[in-house]
Structure formats: structure tokens, C-alpha cells
Design a protein around this motif. Sequence first.
Motif, PDB file in Angstrom:
ATOM      1  N   PHE A  69       0.826  -1.202   0.000  1.00 60.59           N
ATOM      2  CA  PHE A  69       0.000   0.000   0.000  1.00 60.59           C
ATOM      3  C   PHE A  69       0.860   1.250   0.000  1.00 60.59           C
ATOM      4  N   VAL A  70       0.296   2.258  -0.612  1.00 60.54           N
ATOM      5  CA  VAL A  70       0.925   3.576  -0.609  1.00 60.54           C
ATOM      6  C   VAL A  70      -0.155   4.592  -0.241  1.00 60.54           C
ATOM      7  N   PRO A  71       0.251   5.746   0.326  1.00 63.97           N
ATOM      8  CA  PRO A  71      -0.773   6.750   0.623  1.00 63.97           C
ATOM      9  C   PRO A  71      -1.350   7.313  -0.670  1.00 63.97           C
ATOM     10  N   ALA A  72      -2.647   7.609  -0.625  1.00 67.02           N
ATOM     11  CA  ALA A  72      -3.280   8.216  -1.795  1.00 67.02           C
ATOM     12  C   ALA A  72      -2.834   9.665  -1.914  1.00 67.02           C
ATOM     13  N   ARG A  73      -2.832  10.160  -3.125  1.00 62.14           N
ATOM     14  CA  ARG A  73      -2.398  11.539  -3.334  1.00 62.14           C
ATOM     15  C   ARG A  73      -3.347  12.546  -2.707  1.00 62.14           C
ATOM     16  N   PHE A  74      -4.641  12.227  -2.706  1.00 61.33           N
ATOM     17  CA  PHE A  74      -5.607  13.211  -2.216  1.00 61.33           C
ATOM     18  C   PHE A  74      -5.674  13.233  -0.687  1.00 61.33           C
ATOM     19  N   SER A  75      -5.134  12.213  -0.035  1.00 59.30           N
ATOM     20  CA  SER A  75      -5.109  12.230   1.432  1.00 59.30           C
ATOM     21  C   SER A  75      -4.067  11.240   1.934  1.00 59.30           C
ATOM     22  N   LEU A 104       4.829  -3.273 -21.672  1.00 62.35           N
ATOM     23  CA  LEU A 104       3.611  -2.604 -21.211  1.00 62.35           C
ATOM     24  C   LEU A 104       3.508  -2.662 -19.689  1.00 62.35           C
ATOM     25  N   THR A 105       3.823  -3.826 -19.132  1.00 62.83           N
ATOM     26  CA  THR A 105       3.801  -3.964 -17.674  1.00 62.83           C
ATOM     27  C   THR A 105       4.844  -3.045 -17.049  1.00 62.83           C
ATOM     28  N   LYS A 106       6.009  -2.994 -17.669  1.00 60.47           N
ATOM     29  CA  LYS A 106       7.063  -2.103 -17.154  1.00 60.47           C
ATOM     30  C   LYS A 106       6.580  -0.661 -17.098  1.00 60.47           C
ATOM     31  N   LEU A 107       5.899  -0.260 -18.164  1.00 63.39           N
ATOM     32  CA  LEU A 107       5.405   1.113 -18.227  1.00 63.39           C
ATOM     33  C   LEU A 107       4.367   1.382 -17.141  1.00 63.39           C
ATOM     34  N   LYS A 108       3.482   0.414 -16.943  1.00 58.83           N
ATOM     35  CA  LYS A 108       2.439   0.566 -15.917  1.00 58.83           C
ATOM     36  C   LYS A 108       3.072   0.691 -14.532  1.00 58.83           C
ATOM     37  N   LEU A 109       4.063  -0.149 -14.278  1.00 61.24           N
ATOM     38  CA  LEU A 109       4.693  -0.122 -12.949  1.00 61.24           C
ATOM     39  C   LEU A 109       5.508   1.160 -12.749  1.00 61.24           C
ATOM     40  N   LEU A 110       6.147   1.600 -13.810  1.00 62.60           N
ATOM     41  CA  LEU A 110       6.858   2.872 -13.748  1.00 62.60           C
ATOM     42  C   LEU A 110       5.900   3.988 -13.384  1.00 62.60           C
ATOM     43  N   TRP A 111       4.785   3.981 -14.079  1.00 60.79           N
ATOM     44  CA  TRP A 111       3.775   5.017 -13.849  1.00 60.79           C
ATOM     45  C   TRP A 111       3.277   4.950 -12.411  1.00 60.79           C
ATOM     46  N   ARG A 112       2.999   3.742 -11.955  1.00 60.58           N
ATOM     47  CA  ARG A 112       2.401   3.571 -10.637  1.00 60.58           C
ATOM     48  C   ARG A 112       3.396   3.871  -9.525  1.00 60.58           C
ATOM     49  N   ASP A 113       4.645   3.425  -9.693  1.00 58.50           N
ATOM     50  CA  ASP A 113       5.579   3.437  -8.560  1.00 58.50           C
ATOM     51  C   ASP A 113       6.647   4.522  -8.600  1.00 58.50           C
ATOM     52  N   SER A 114       6.988   4.969  -9.794  1.00 63.21           N
ATOM     53  CA  SER A 114       8.204   5.795  -9.882  1.00 63.21           C
ATOM     54  C   SER A 114       8.009   7.230 -10.344  1.00 63.21           C
ATOM     55  N   SER A 174       6.923  10.990 -10.762  1.00 66.04           N
ATOM     56  CA  SER A 174       6.448  12.057  -9.882  1.00 66.04           C
ATOM     57  C   SER A 174       5.165  12.645 -10.472  1.00 66.04           C
ATOM     58  N   ASP A 175       4.501  13.488  -9.674  1.00 65.14           N
ATOM     59  CA  ASP A 175       3.275  14.134 -10.169  1.00 65.14           C
ATOM     60  C   ASP A 175       3.567  14.996 -11.392  1.00 65.14           C
ATOM     61  N   SER A 176       4.689  15.714 -11.354  1.00 61.91           N
ATOM     62  CA  SER A 176       5.005  16.610 -12.475  1.00 61.91           C
ATOM     63  C   SER A 176       5.326  15.789 -13.730  1.00 61.91           C
ATOM     64  N   ALA A 177       5.997  14.657 -13.531  1.00 66.50           N
ATOM     65  CA  ALA A 177       6.296  13.790 -14.680  1.00 66.50           C
ATOM     66  C   ALA A 177       5.016  13.243 -15.271  1.00 66.50           C
ATOM     67  N   ARG A 178       4.082  12.857 -14.401  1.00 68.20           N
ATOM     68  CA  ARG A 178       2.800  12.340 -14.897  1.00 68.20           C
ATOM     69  C   ARG A 178       2.037  13.431 -15.661  1.00 68.20           C
ATOM     70  N   ASP A 179       2.096  14.654 -15.129  1.00 67.01           N
ATOM     71  CA  ASP A 179       1.420  15.759 -15.814  1.00 67.01           C
ATOM     72  C   ASP A 179       2.008  15.955 -17.200  1.00 67.01           C
TER      73      ASP A 179
END
Lengths: 84, 188
Positions: free
Chosen positions: A59-65, B15-25, B27-32
Motif C-alpha cells: 500500500f501507498v498513501p493516496a495523493r488526495f489524502s 507494457l507492464t514495465k510502463l504501468k509499474l513505472l507510472w504507478r511506482d516511480s 512524480s506528479d510533475s512527470a505524470r502531468d
Amino acid sequence: MTARERLIAKKVLNHLHELDGGQATVLEIHASIGGMTLCSAAELDAVLELLDTQRFVLFVPARFSPTVKKFNLTDAGAAARLQL
Amino acid sequence: MSTNPKPRGGSSSELTKLKLLWRDSLSDSARDYWRALFISATTQAEIRKTIATKLKVELKRDSQLTEFRSWLEDQDARDVEAQRQFEDEQRLKSQFGDSMSPEEIRQRVLQAAYARAMAKGDFKLGLQAMDRDLTSQKVSIDREKLVLMKRKADAYDRAQAALNEAKNSKGGITPDTLKKIETELRLL
């Protein structure tokens, strides 16, 4: 794990598996696996704690809280899902 | 409680690598940055090239990128719903925390979530909620049928008892007895 915990755990792991790498909060998980007709909030929380202890979920904290947790399946959880 | 990311040893698809990168690594600015690129006029082929350069993930086909964007859209929708559910929970706790148990609050939040899902019509949850509603309606209808059948059976028994009583009495079937039987039979 009791039989009931195993039942709830299997549904949780199945739901997380369907997210294909995605994450879900406790509320979403609860809604998706059957809601209050399946189990109480306390039961689900206990099972999630168990799964976390066994490293089947992460688990990780959600961004909104920071108090809201988002869970995803680990590799160990993916394997356990097939055995439960 | 675990907070450190654990390496996955399973699927090694790009594709899995990309998903995990997105999920785990990322930052918010990178995602934006990537979200802005996905909705820009840049072609899928160029986006895949950029992903390969910047993220070291090789998506060989446009369909893989399409699948990733679909997954991302689904995840974003879940995040929006998760936030909504959290806000519902917080509001209920602040308004009714003294009079409602945590279980009752959870029930209310889930009911609202099901209602939203059904209103949207495209969320799997809505179908689960509909299945549940249909099942509980069916159970309710079956229960009502059972109650009605029992009432009919009881009315029949009373009518039969009145008839037998009348047959065995000296006066035979009187107007009163007939009326009684008719009353019971109206229930049949």
C-alpha cells in the motif's frame, strides 16, 4: 487464515489482479467484492492487514489524502491468488 | 506496514514495465507531462519514441500505447471515485459520527458509490450492484409469494372448517355459515 478470511482474501486479490497493475482504496475494494453483504468493514480491514503482513499486497498513501491507503498486488500476492 | 516499493519479478512485458513505472516511480510533475503529451496532437508513433527515449520502455505497437492509455484512463476514473468516496465518508463522520457506527457509515458510502456507478452505466460496479438489487428484489418477491400462499392456505382451512361445522350441526348450512365461507373464499 480462517476459511472466511480466505474467502475475503481471494476476492480482494482477484479484484486487485483485475486492475492489472493498478491500485484501489479500501472503499473501492469493499464495493467491488460484494460490499456489506459479503463482509463488514472491520473484517475487510483485518484481511487487508493480513495480506499486507504476508506481502501479498502493497500500500501507498493516496495523493488526495495521506490517511487513505491505495493497495496493489505484489508478485507474491499474484501467486497466492491462484492457491487460495 | 509496508511502504517501500517491492521489485516485481514476474511479467517482463514492456507494457507492464510502463504501468509499474507510472504507478511506482513517476512524480506528479512527470505524470502531468505525459498526460499533456497524450492529449496533444503528437502521433502515437512519436509518443512511443519519446517513451523509449525518456523512460527506456519500448512499445513496438500503437495498440500497446492505446492499451496503456485505456488503463490510465480507468485508473484516473477510479482515483476520482476514490476521492469522492473518501469525502462522503468524512462528511458522514463529521455529521453523524456520534449517532452512526463506522459500519453504518461504510454502508452509506458504498450505497452512494453503487448509485453513482449505476448512473454512469459504464462501471463494472454498477452491474454488480444491479445484480445484488435484482437478487434482493427476487428474494423479496418470493417472500411475498410465500406469505400470500400461506394466507390462502389458512383461509382455505378456515372455510373448510366452517363447512364441516355446518354439515355436522343440526341446522345445516345457515346463511351465517355461508357468509363466513364466502368471506374466507374471497381470500382465495
